[in-house]
Design a protein around this motif. Structure first.
Motif, mmCIF file in Angstrom:
data_model
loop_
_atom_site.group_PDB
_atom_site.id
_atom_site.type_symbol
_atom_site.label_atom_id
_atom_site.label_comp_id
_atom_site.label_asym_id
_atom_site.label_seq_id
_atom_site.Cartn_x
_atom_site.Cartn_y
_atom_site.Cartn_z
ATOM 1 N N VAL A 12 83.769 65.320 23.752
ATOM 2 C CA VAL A 12 84.493 66.104 22.742
ATOM 3 C C VAL A 12 83.521 67.172 22.235
ATOM 4 O O VAL A 12 82.311 67.072 22.454
ATOM 5 N N SER A 13 84.059 68.213 21.587
ATOM 6 C CA SER A 13 83.183 69.334 21.234
ATOM 7 C C SER A 13 82.219 68.982 20.116
ATOM 8 O O SER A 13 81.047 69.331 20.153
ATOM 9 N N TYR A 14 82.705 68.297 19.088
ATOM 10 C CA TYR A 14 81.834 68.013 17.948
ATOM 11 C C TYR A 14 82.303 66.764 17.205
ATOM 12 O O TYR A 14 83.495 66.597 16.967
ATOM 13 N N VAL A 15 81.356 65.914 16.861
ATOM 14 C CA VAL A 15 81.676 64.730 16.059
ATOM 15 C C VAL A 15 81.026 64.925 14.696
ATOM 16 O O VAL A 15 79.800 65.003 14.589
ATOM 17 N N SER A 16 81.827 65.050 13.662
ATOM 18 C CA SER A 16 81.300 65.293 12.325
ATOM 19 C C SER A 16 80.822 63.987 11.706
ATOM 20 O O SER A 16 81.475 62.954 11.816
ATOM 21 N N THR A 17 79.655 64.058 11.030
ATOM 22 C CA THR A 17 79.078 62.827 10.467
ATOM 23 C C THR A 17 79.376 62.679 8.980
ATOM 24 O O THR A 17 79.152 61.631 8.407
ATOM 25 N N GLY A 18 79.863 63.729 8.361
ATOM 26 C CA GLY A 18 80.033 63.681 6.903
ATOM 27 C C GLY A 18 81.458 63.359 6.503
ATOM 28 O O GLY A 18 82.233 64.265 6.235
ATOM 29 N N GLY A 19 81.806 62.078 6.477
ATOM 30 C CA GLY A 19 83.179 61.653 6.182
ATOM 31 C C GLY A 19 83.835 62.395 5.030
ATOM 32 O O GLY A 19 84.659 63.283 5.227
ATOM 33 N N GLY A 20 83.436 62.032 3.796
ATOM 34 C CA GLY A 20 84.082 62.595 2.603
ATOM 35 C C GLY A 20 83.941 64.106 2.510
ATOM 36 O O GLY A 20 84.888 64.817 2.166
ATOM 37 N N ALA A 21 82.755 64.610 2.845
ATOM 38 C CA ALA A 21 82.513 66.056 2.746
ATOM 39 C C ALA A 21 83.406 66.808 3.732
ATOM 40 O O ALA A 21 83.998 67.836 3.402
ATOM 41 N N MET A 22 83.533 66.263 4.941
ATOM 42 C CA MET A 22 84.373 66.923 5.940
ATOM 43 C C MET A 22 85.837 66.915 5.505
ATOM 44 O O MET A 22 86.536 67.922 5.619
ATOM 45 N N LEU A 23 86.288 65.777 4.980
ATOM 46 C CA LEU A 23 87.684 65.694 4.551
ATOM 47 C C LEU A 23 87.969 66.696 3.434
ATOM 48 O O LEU A 23 89.020 67.340 3.415
ATOM 49 N N GLU A 24 87.015 66.858 2.507
ATOM 50 C CA GLU A 24 87.244 67.828 1.416
ATOM 51 C C GLU A 24 87.315 69.258 1.942
ATOM 52 O O GLU A 24 88.090 70.067 1.454
ATOM 53 N N LEU A 25 86.522 69.562 2.954
ATOM 54 C CA LEU A 25 86.605 70.906 3.552
ATOM 55 C C LEU A 25 87.975 71.117 4.192
ATOM 56 O O LEU A 25 88.564 72.182 4.065
ATOM 57 N N ILE A 26 88.474 70.085 4.863
ATOM 58 C CA ILE A 26 89.791 70.217 5.514
ATOM 59 C C ILE A 26 90.899 70.295 4.470
ATOM 60 O O ILE A 26 91.948 70.879 4.706
ATOM 61 N N GLU A 27 90.637 69.706 3.305
ATOM 62 C CA GLU A 27 91.621 69.830 2.212
ATOM 63 C C GLU A 27 91.643 71.252 1.663
ATOM 64 O O GLU A 27 92.485 71.602 0.857
ATOM 65 N N GLY A 28 90.652 72.057 2.060
ATOM 66 C CA GLY A 28 90.600 73.435 1.585
ATOM 67 C C GLY A 28 89.704 73.597 0.365
ATOM 68 O O GLY A 28 89.688 74.647 -0.272
ATOM 69 N N LYS A 29 88.931 72.542 0.035
ATOM 70 C CA LYS A 29 88.059 72.637 -1.152
ATOM 71 C C LYS A 29 86.719 73.276 -0.793
ATOM 72 O O LYS A 29 86.287 73.233 0.350
ATOM 73 N N GLU A 30 86.097 73.811 -1.830
ATOM 74 C CA GLU A 30 84.759 74.352 -1.667
ATOM 75 C C GLU A 30 83.789 73.222 -2.011
ATOM 76 O O GLU A 30 83.982 72.539 -3.027
#
Ligand code: AMP
Length: 396
Positions: free
Chosen positions: A369-387
């Motif tokens: 796969v292209s990329y596996v993100s390690t930052g669970g909560g931080a990644m989810l907040e970015l996908i939620e559109g948060k800064e």
């Protein structure tokens, strides 16, 4: 984005927020070194330039004050070995001990500070505490993506004391660049796959993604709240009654925005929540009482595979079923393989969130796969559109 590649660290002391929150066993041995490995390139760049690295992190959730089992000193041997230098250890993160040791550091040396969370000021985002930390160095580097969604002293507040000398480390830069490819530069068709237990943790993500994706696949326990919202019978499956209205709104919004929202039409059901239960396959909207859906069915697996294989951008968070139990793992496995196949054919795929990462590793597909993100909560907040406060503080 200002990264450590923009600076030659020769003769400079850099205080680096790393994520060394690694699991330790009873003997204080590290059982998973992934997070330490991730930070090594950043540290090597700093000392390779002839700079000095002062490392700070949290470890576990200490209550108040020092606790042996949460001491970062247990990491010193592994860290020294990986870096090829004798890492020094300061038994406190602020005060005379680290001040003296930081002052005596020589070019190319590394100093690890004791657990930041031995002080409640860290998680409170205390300004004085952050100022004391900042006094140890000339430059601030944030490389702890996993805590970038927290406005803690070492992740956010400290940045204000380095107005012109703050940088992202490689872990941060990589995570942000890859998540940006998905959120801002996605090629079409863009498919998001959401699974896992509950709708509740994912509702903001669904809302934000509906403005971006062509296809939104919903599986896992959360699918049943959607199926009930559409008038189906879900038997004893996991359900969040208070979110049925929200699910209805998401279904309507998807229609209005022209998003293809895919809800499984069949399910693997069991009469008990264990691997040895009686198992049947049935329509996902016609599950008898006394039975619960624990995976997606064959028809759904085929439909989803087809959509995934025709996608150019794929974002996956959350398993399709209770994949920890072999009899309910097929949906997650097939989806993982479809994501890997699509990536082989040129799609960009990003996997994030604890359990989908565990799934992709379980099927040995992390390399496909292209990329596996390690930052669970931080990644989810970015996908939620948060800064993220930790990102904003370095960029600002
Ligand atoms: P999350 O942390 O929300 O991503 O949820 C991950 C968990 O969801 C995993 O432990 C799965 O076992 C669980 N899960 C997935 N599908 C189901 C389901 N149909 N019923 C209950 N739990 C599920």
């Amino acid at each position: 984005m200002k990264t450590i590649d923009d600076l030659n660290f020769k003769g400079l002391k850099a205080i680096v927020r790393v994520d060394f929150n690694v699991p330790l066993n009873d003997k204080f041995e590290i059982t998973d070194e992934t997070r330490i490995n991730a930070a090594i390139p950043t540290i090597k760049k700093i000392i390779g330039d002839g700079g000095m690295a002062i490392l700070m992190s949290h470890l576990g959730r200490p209550k108040i004050g020092p606790e042996e089992k949460f001491s970062l000193k247990h990491l010193v041997p592994a860290l020294s070995k990986k870096l090829g230098v004798d890492v020094k250890f300061a038994s406190d993160c602020i005060g005379e001990v680290p001040e003296k040791m930081a002052a005596e550091l020589k070019n190319g040396e590394v100093l690890l500070l004791e657990n930041l969370r031995f002080y409640k000021e860290e998680t409170k985002g205390d300004k004085d505490f952050a100022k004391k930390l900042s006094g140890l160095a000339d430059v601030y580097v944030n490389d702890a993506f996993g805590t970038a969604h927290r406005a803690h002293a070492s992740t956010t507040i400290i940045a204000q004391f380095f107005p012109n000398h703050k940088y992202f480390g490689y872990v941060m830069a990589n995570e942000l660049a890859n998540i940006n490819i998905v959120l801002k530069e996605s090629k079409r068709p863009f498919t998001a796959i959401l699974g896992g237990a509950k709708v509740s943790g994912k509702i903001e993500i669904i809302k934000n993604l509906l403005d971006k994706v062509d296809n939104l696949i919903v599986g896992g326990g959360m699918m049943f709240t959607f199926i009930k919202a559409m008038g189906g019978n879900v038997g004893d499956s996991l359900i969040e009654d208070d979110l049925i209205g929200t699910a209805k709104k998401a279904l309507e919004a998807a229609k209005a925005k022209g998003v293809n929202l895919l809800i499984p039409d069949d399910a693997i059901i069991a009469d008990e929540f264990n691997n040895d239960a009686n198992i049947l396959e049935c329509d996902a909207n016609d599950i008898p009482d006394g039975w619960m859906g624990l995976d997606i069915g064959e028809n759904s697996r085929e439909t989803f595979t087809e959509v995934i294989k025709n996608s150019a951008t794929i974002l996956w968070n959350g398993p399709m079923g209770v994949f920890e139990m072999e009899n309910y793992a097929q949906g997650t496995k097939v989806i993982a393989e479809a994501v890997a196949d699509a990536t082989d054919k040129g799609a960009f795929s990003l996997i994030g969130g604890g359990d989908s990462v565990a799934a992709i590793n379980k099927y040995n597909l992390a390399g496909r796969v292209s990329y596996v993100s390690t930052g669970g909560g931080a990644m989810l907040e970015l996908i939620e559109g948060k800064e993220l406060p930790g990102v904003k503080a370095v960029e600002g």
